[in-house]
Design an enzyme around this catalytic site. Structure first.
Site, mmCIF file in Angstrom:
data_model
loop_
_atom_site.group_PDB
_atom_site.id
_atom_site.type_symbol
_atom_site.label_atom_id
_atom_site.label_comp_id
_atom_site.label_asym_id
_atom_site.label_seq_id
_atom_site.Cartn_x
_atom_site.Cartn_y
_atom_site.Cartn_z
ATOM 1 N N ARG A 1 0.800 -1.220 0.000
ATOM 2 C CA ARG A 1 0.000 0.000 0.000
ATOM 3 C C ARG A 1 0.836 1.274 0.000
ATOM 4 O O ARG A 1 0.592 2.201 -0.766
ATOM 5 C CB ARG A 1 -0.893 0.059 1.254
ATOM 6 C CG ARG A 1 -2.205 -0.637 1.111
ATOM 7 C CD ARG A 1 -2.629 -1.162 2.457
ATOM 8 N NE ARG A 1 -1.723 -2.231 2.800
ATOM 9 C CZ ARG A 1 -1.891 -3.485 2.413
ATOM 10 N NH1 ARG A 1 -2.947 -3.821 1.741
ATOM 11 N NH2 ARG A 1 -1.005 -4.416 2.708
ATOM 12 N N THR A 2 1.811 1.332 0.904
ATOM 13 C CA THR A 2 2.546 2.583 1.051
ATOM 14 C C THR A 2 3.331 2.879 -0.219
ATOM 15 O O THR A 2 3.278 3.987 -0.757
ATOM 16 C CB THR A 2 3.467 2.517 2.292
ATOM 17 O OG1 THR A 2 2.669 2.124 3.411
ATOM 18 C CG2 THR A 2 4.105 3.856 2.575
ATOM 19 N N HIS B 1 5.123 5.894 11.629
ATOM 20 C CA HIS B 1 4.609 5.752 10.251
ATOM 21 C C HIS B 1 3.613 6.904 10.033
ATOM 22 O O HIS B 1 2.412 6.699 9.941
ATOM 23 C CB HIS B 1 3.940 4.394 10.107
ATOM 24 C CG HIS B 1 3.635 3.979 8.699
ATOM 25 N ND1 HIS B 1 3.775 4.815 7.605
ATOM 26 C CD2 HIS B 1 3.187 2.788 8.209
ATOM 27 C CE1 HIS B 1 3.423 4.154 6.514
ATOM 28 N NE2 HIS B 1 3.068 2.924 6.849
ATOM 29 N N ARG C 1 11.456 3.672 3.673
ATOM 30 C CA ARG C 1 11.021 2.691 4.687
ATOM 31 C C ARG C 1 12.229 1.835 5.047
ATOM 32 O O ARG C 1 12.946 1.377 4.156
ATOM 33 C CB ARG C 1 9.905 1.798 4.157
ATOM 34 C CG ARG C 1 9.614 0.630 5.095
ATOM 35 C CD ARG C 1 8.383 -0.133 4.729
ATOM 36 N NE ARG C 1 7.184 0.631 5.039
ATOM 37 C CZ ARG C 1 5.953 0.147 4.944
ATOM 38 N NH1 ARG C 1 5.753 -1.094 4.543
ATOM 39 N NH2 ARG C 1 4.905 0.896 5.240
ATOM 40 N N LYS D 1 25.697 -5.089 -1.598
ATOM 41 C CA LYS D 1 27.165 -5.030 -1.680
ATOM 42 C C LYS D 1 27.762 -4.367 -0.442
ATOM 43 O O LYS D 1 28.956 -4.133 -0.370
ATOM 44 C CB LYS D 1 27.595 -4.228 -2.909
ATOM 45 C CG LYS D 1 27.078 -4.771 -4.226
ATOM 46 C CD LYS D 1 27.576 -3.885 -5.365
ATOM 47 C CE LYS D 1 26.915 -4.254 -6.684
ATOM 48 N NZ LYS D 1 27.176 -3.240 -7.710
HETATM 49 C C1 NCD Z 1 1.705 -1.147 8.230
HETATM 50 C C2 NCD Z 1 3.198 -0.986 8.416
HETATM 51 O O1 NCD Z 1 3.973 -1.224 7.482
HETATM 52 O O2 NCD Z 1 3.559 -0.555 9.502
HETATM 53 N N1 NCD Z 1 1.338 -1.342 6.901
HETATM 54 C C3 NCD Z 1 1.044 -0.244 6.144
HETATM 55 O O3 NCD Z 1 1.885 0.574 5.852
HETATM 56 N N2 NCD Z 1 -0.237 -0.082 5.786
HETATM 57 C C4 NCD Z 1 1.084 -2.111 9.156
HETATM 58 C C5 NCD Z 1 1.604 -3.517 9.228
HETATM 59 O O4 NCD Z 1 2.548 -3.893 8.533
HETATM 60 O O5 NCD Z 1 1.026 -4.288 9.998
#
Ligand code: NCD
Length: 309
Positions: A53-54, A131, A103, A82
């Site tokens: 999703r992100t 997040h 991320r 590497k």
């Molecule tokens: C979440 C995350 O990556 O923290 N997912 C997301 O970005 N929608 C929640 C999760 O992984 O449980």
């Protein structure tokens, strides 16, 4: 919003949040009007951890604003394999992109990365830390479905490792929201988050059973047990399968209850909830696009020389 980087929800004031949500609502009302708004912009996507999703909604958001994206791709096929450091990767990508979405599995990685880039950097999840863009779309969804003042929110599941929980809990202190946290004791809020909530004067209570608070809730925010963050798989197995809901478990809830989940879900919400009026998690995921469009547009405007905004 006057910030260059978005690293933590603790940076966001009520006015900041409302500015992004209002812009997202404008975009939602007439998405075509925003196509081309950021033509010529390149967004760098650097995901050192899995994401659907992100990553995809940032990608869609940039393209719907008329810009383009470049993606580091899986860690296995990047120079990280590497032995390249995060600092060097960031120094390089900032030369390719007008903004970066990062991320990373380590808490604090996004904050650290800001030392090496001059373009806006957005934290798309740093380990069990924060997040903040998930929080913005969570708040947008909550505002649309339940309003953001005078409501009672239950946040359930993995409150210890869940970064979406840490960001959301902190952002909700800007609003008149009673917060109930429901989890096994071993997965309760980290001390630092609990401390910040109390320091902000938030109305917060912790429980081990959903039934203690279910009837009061306007929103129930369910989260996945973050298996990948447990140092010991046996500890995960002790709590796996707990804190699940199905339609029967929601019998005592208000008819107007909004059930949210950042997704992905494993087994926390049974499929029989999907077809009910409670289920808001797919709408929530879709809201990632207008909210991230709004955020990118605002961060990119801040990064421009004053006359060009
Ligand atoms: C979440 C995350 O990556 O923290 N997912 C997301 O970005 N929608 C929640 C999760 O992984 O449980």
């Amino acid at each position: 919003m006057r910030q260059d980087h978005l690293i933590s929800a603790t940076q966001l004031s009520r006015a900041d949040i409302e500015a992004v949500l209002d812009r997202a609502a404008e975009i939602d009302a007439d998405p075509a009007a925003w196509q081309g708004r950021r033509a010529g912009t390149v967004l760098g996507l650097c995901f050192f951890e899995p994401s659907t999703r992100t990553r995809m909604s940032f990608d869609a958001a940039m393209k719907r604003l008329g810009g383009q994206t470049i993606d580091m791709g899986p860690v296995e096929s990047s120079s990280v394999k590497k032995g390249e450091t995060l600092a060097d990767t960031m120094r390089v990508v900032e030369g390719y992109a007008d903004a970066i979405v990062l991320r990373h599995p380590s808490e604090g990685a996004a904050k650290m990365a800001t030392d090496f880039v001059d373009v806006p950097l957005v934290n798309a999840g740093d380990g069990a830390g924060q997040h903040p863009t998930q929080t913005l779309l969570d708040l947008y969804t909550m505002r649309e479905n339940a309003g953001l003042d005078g409501i009672t929110v239950g946040i359930m599941g993995d409150l210890k490792y869940g970064r979406t929980v840490h960001s959301l809990a902190s952002a909700l202190t800007n609003f008149d929201v009673r917060q109930h946290f429901i989890s096994p004791e071993s997965l309760s809020l980290p001390r630092s988050v609990r401390y910040d909530l109390h320091a902000s004067g938030a109305q917060v209570r912790e429980h081990t059973a959903l039934d203690d608070v279910l009837t009061d809730l306007d929103v129930l925010y369910v989260t996945r047990i973050q298996r990948e963050r447990f140092p010991d798989e046996n500890e995960y197995l002790k709590v796996a399968g707990e804190y699940q809901i199905d339609v029967a478990a929601l019998e005592a809830a208000k008819d107007s209850l909004t059930v949210m989940h950042p997704l992905p879900r494993v087994d926390e919400i049974a499929p029989d909830v999907d077809g009910t009026d409670y289920a808001t998690y797919f709408e929530q995921a879709h809201n990632g696009v207008p909210v991230r469009m709004a955020l990118l547009d605002m961060l990119l405007a801040n990064a421009e020389p004053e006359g060009d905004r």
